[in-house]
Design an enzyme around this catalytic site. Structure first.
Site, PDB file in Angstrom:
ATOM      1  N   GLU A 188      44.281  35.476  49.792  1.00  0.00           N
ATOM      2  CA  GLU A 188      44.259  36.924  49.557  1.00  0.00           C
ATOM      3  C   GLU A 188      44.870  37.673  50.751  1.00  0.00           C
ATOM      4  O   GLU A 188      45.649  38.597  50.592  1.00  0.00           O
ATOM      5  CB  GLU A 188      42.819  37.383  49.298  1.00  0.00           C
ATOM      6  CG  GLU A 188      42.685  38.853  49.007  1.00  0.00           C
ATOM      7  CD  GLU A 188      42.203  39.168  47.590  1.00  0.00           C
ATOM      8  OE1 GLU A 188      41.673  38.267  46.914  1.00  0.00           O
ATOM      9  OE2 GLU A 188      42.353  40.320  47.172  1.00  0.00           O
ATOM     10  N   ASP A 200      33.925  38.387  47.965  1.00  0.00           N
ATOM     11  CA  ASP A 200      34.331  38.176  46.567  1.00  0.00           C
ATOM     12  C   ASP A 200      34.419  36.694  46.229  1.00  0.00           C
ATOM     13  O   ASP A 200      33.926  36.232  45.204  1.00  0.00           O
ATOM     14  CB  ASP A 200      35.699  38.818  46.305  1.00  0.00           C
ATOM     15  CG  ASP A 200      35.755  40.261  46.757  1.00  0.00           C
ATOM     16  OD1 ASP A 200      34.693  40.813  47.091  1.00  0.00           O
ATOM     17  OD2 ASP A 200      36.866  40.825  46.787  1.00  0.00           O
TER      18      ASP A 200
HETATM   19  P1  ADP Z   1      40.502  43.721  41.720  1.00  0.00           P
HETATM   20  O1  ADP Z   1      40.408  42.420  42.414  1.00  0.00           O
HETATM   21  O2  ADP Z   1      39.525  44.724  42.200  1.00  0.00           O
HETATM   22  O3  ADP Z   1      40.469  43.589  40.232  1.00  0.00           O
HETATM   23  P2  ADP Z   1      43.095  43.679  42.918  1.00  0.00           P
HETATM   24  O4  ADP Z   1      44.150  44.712  43.088  1.00  0.00           O
HETATM   25  O5  ADP Z   1      42.582  42.989  44.109  1.00  0.00           O
HETATM   26  O6  ADP Z   1      41.926  44.352  42.069  1.00  0.00           O
HETATM   27  O7  ADP Z   1      43.621  42.549  41.941  1.00  0.00           O
HETATM   28  C1  ADP Z   1      44.285  42.878  40.743  1.00  0.00           C
HETATM   29  C2  ADP Z   1      45.533  42.040  40.631  1.00  0.00           C
HETATM   30  O8  ADP Z   1      45.165  40.698  40.243  1.00  0.00           O
HETATM   31  C3  ADP Z   1      46.472  42.481  39.551  1.00  0.00           C
HETATM   32  O9  ADP Z   1      47.354  43.477  40.020  1.00  0.00           O
HETATM   33  C4  ADP Z   1      47.215  41.198  39.233  1.00  0.00           C
HETATM   34  O10 ADP Z   1      48.203  40.935  40.213  1.00  0.00           O
HETATM   35  C5  ADP Z   1      46.131  40.154  39.386  1.00  0.00           C
HETATM   36  N1  ADP Z   1      45.476  39.829  38.101  1.00  0.00           N
HETATM   37  C6  ADP Z   1      44.183  39.948  37.799  1.00  0.00           C
HETATM   38  N2  ADP Z   1      43.915  39.548  36.536  1.00  0.00           N
HETATM   39  C7  ADP Z   1      45.097  39.154  36.027  1.00  0.00           C
HETATM   40  C8  ADP Z   1      45.519  38.638  34.755  1.00  0.00           C
HETATM   41  N3  ADP Z   1      44.655  38.448  33.757  1.00  0.00           N
HETATM   42  N4  ADP Z   1      46.833  38.343  34.593  1.00  0.00           N
HETATM   43  C9  ADP Z   1      47.725  38.543  35.594  1.00  0.00           C
HETATM   44  N5  ADP Z   1      47.389  39.024  36.787  1.00  0.00           N
HETATM   45  C10 ADP Z   1      46.109  39.335  37.019  1.00  0.00           C
HETATM   46 MG    MG Z   2      40.751  42.141  44.493  1.00  0.00          MG
END
Ligand code: ADP
Ligand code: MG
Length: 430
Positions: A188, A200
């Protein structure tokens, strides 16, 4: 307003079936297996992880499911149900951190990046793999959809590469999983470029069903604390504010820097080193440092005072809440009221001292409390993301309606909701 929209957790068999089907369509082969990892929500202990303090997350029933097959070469191919047409093709020997020539797309970094990080941690010569992702963890809602991706990749690669770190979900190897946490945090931080602490990934890999995870972020040690909401007729309503938030937009980093600056001035390694009974004296010392050689200006010193006060009191609240949960009658009567009051106090501290809430979060919390929640607070990094409300199970629809009404009145985008119950950690579907 429109009736509250709930994001259901996918039923595990169905979700695994969907991931396997996506795999077949994209790669014309059978996966070796389907692995999963949950998103998380933090009960209390916010912005404490990078200060060496305590956090208390649970694993959500909402998970990322990854169908994966080991390859004989070092190629990685990835597909997500969010865009089933787009297959990412990567080379494990060519990928690298964000901002370097090896940089990969954001979402791919969370999965391929785990292999990269494992190799940096000494697990070299990993095989490539094909993987298909189906996730029901809401994206960008502060529920760690990103950690769910990393941790699903971690347990999958762990198994197909024969590393033997995670152990089966029925009999998890906690020490091995703690190593995988480090690998995912590195992913990350370096591959995705998000400066987050380890809460997390610890929640996703080290939680237990029906329990919250007391995580001591100083040394990574954990305790599993009973938190059987369903048995007590309670529910944890998660309110996704759908307000814009991004951990990479600078605010999160600015909070971390303020904590580091304060620690430096106070001569402690971590703010968690400050005992609650020394707080007043410590804050006075911080104020007196203003204007001294190399010290902050008076205005900055006041900001640092507020940041430190949040961190130290938040760690104390977390300790108190854990003590309450360890009592037999933790979730009824007076103890329940005390749990709710600690959640409320946490939110106030984050709003006033840490200044990381926002109109949507504050509105959600106030509306939930007014509709009868035992306690409510923002959760996650803040500035958007999600809030949680501890409510009687039968009151969930009513509290959700009240929040939706308050949003409509304020002119905000409609919030999304989900029901959180403490679920199992990352593993392989049998
Ligand atoms: P959080 O972890 O709070 O949900 P983040 O910005 O850290 O928010 O992570 C979100 C990112 O994770 C998205 O922008 C994408 O890059 C990736 N991601 C999460 N779920 C998916 C999914 N189902 N398919 C593709 N990418 C995903
Ligand atoms: Mg996140």
């Amino acid at each position: 307003p429109a009736p509250p929209a709930f994001s259901p957790a996918l039923e595990p068999r169905e979700a695994a079936g969907a991931a396997a089907e996506l795999f077949r369509q994209a790669f014309d082969a059978e996966p070796d297996g389907v692995w999963y990892a949950p998103g998380r929500v933090n009960i209390i202990g916010e912005h404490t992880d990078y200060n060496g303090g305590l956090a208390l997350p649970i694993a959500l029933p909402h998970r990322a499911y990854l169908a994966l097959r080991r390859r004989p070469d070092r190629t990685i191919r990835l597909v997500s149900s969010r865009d089933a047409e787009a297959v990412e093709v990567l080379d494990l020997d060519a990928i690298g951190p964000k901002g370097t020539p090896g940089e990969v797309t954001q979402w791919a970094s969370y999965i391929a990046g785990v292999a990269w990080s494992l190799e940096r941690e000494g697990f070299t010569g990993l095989p490539g793999f094909d993987a298909a992702l189906v996730s029901c963890v809401p994206l960008g809602g502060g529920l760690s959809s990103s950690a769910a991706l990393e941790c699903a990749a971690a347990v999958a690669i762990d198994e197909v590469a024969g590393l033997g770190l995670a152990g089966p979900v029925q009999e998890p190897d906690d020490a091995g999983r703690a190593r995988l946490v480090g690998v995912c945090v590195r992913t990350e931080n370096e591959m995705a470029g998000a400066p987050t602490g380890g809460m997390d990934q610890s929640a996703s890999l080290r939680c237990r069903e029906g329990h919250a995870l007391e995580l001591d972020c100083r040394d990574g040690s954990v305790e599993h604390v009973p938190f059987d909401l369903a048995a007590q007729g309670l529910a944890l309503l998660v309110i996704d504010t759908r307000a814009e938030h991004s951990l990479t937009d600078g605010q999160y980093g600015a909070r971390r820097e303020a904590c580091e600056e304060a620690a430096r001035i106070l001569g402690v390694d971590l703010l968690a080193d400050i005992a609650p009974q020394d707080l007043d004296e410590t804050l006075e010392r911080l104020r007196r440092s203003a204007g001294r050689d190399g010290g902050p200006d008076p205005e900055r010193a006041e900001v640092l005072v507020r940041r430190v006060r949040h961190v130290v009191t938040e760690i104390a609240r977390t300790r108190e809440l854990v003590a309450l949960l360890q009592q037999a009658d933790a979730l009824s009567g007076e103890a329940l009221a005390a749990v709710g009051a600690l959640m409320d106090a946490s939110h106030e501290s984050l709003r006033v001292d840490y200044e990381c809430t926002g109109p949507e979060l504050d509105t959600a919390v106030e509306a939930a409390r007014a509709a009868g929640a035992h306690g409510a607070r923002m959760t996650g990094g803040g500035f958007g993301g999600s809030a949680i409300a501890l409510v009687d199970a039968e009151a969930v629809p009513e509290v959700a309606r009240a929040v939706a009404r308050a949003y409509a009145t304020a002119g905000f985008r409609p919030p999304a909701f989900l029901n959180a119950l403490p679920g199992a950690p990352a593993g392989r579907l049998a």
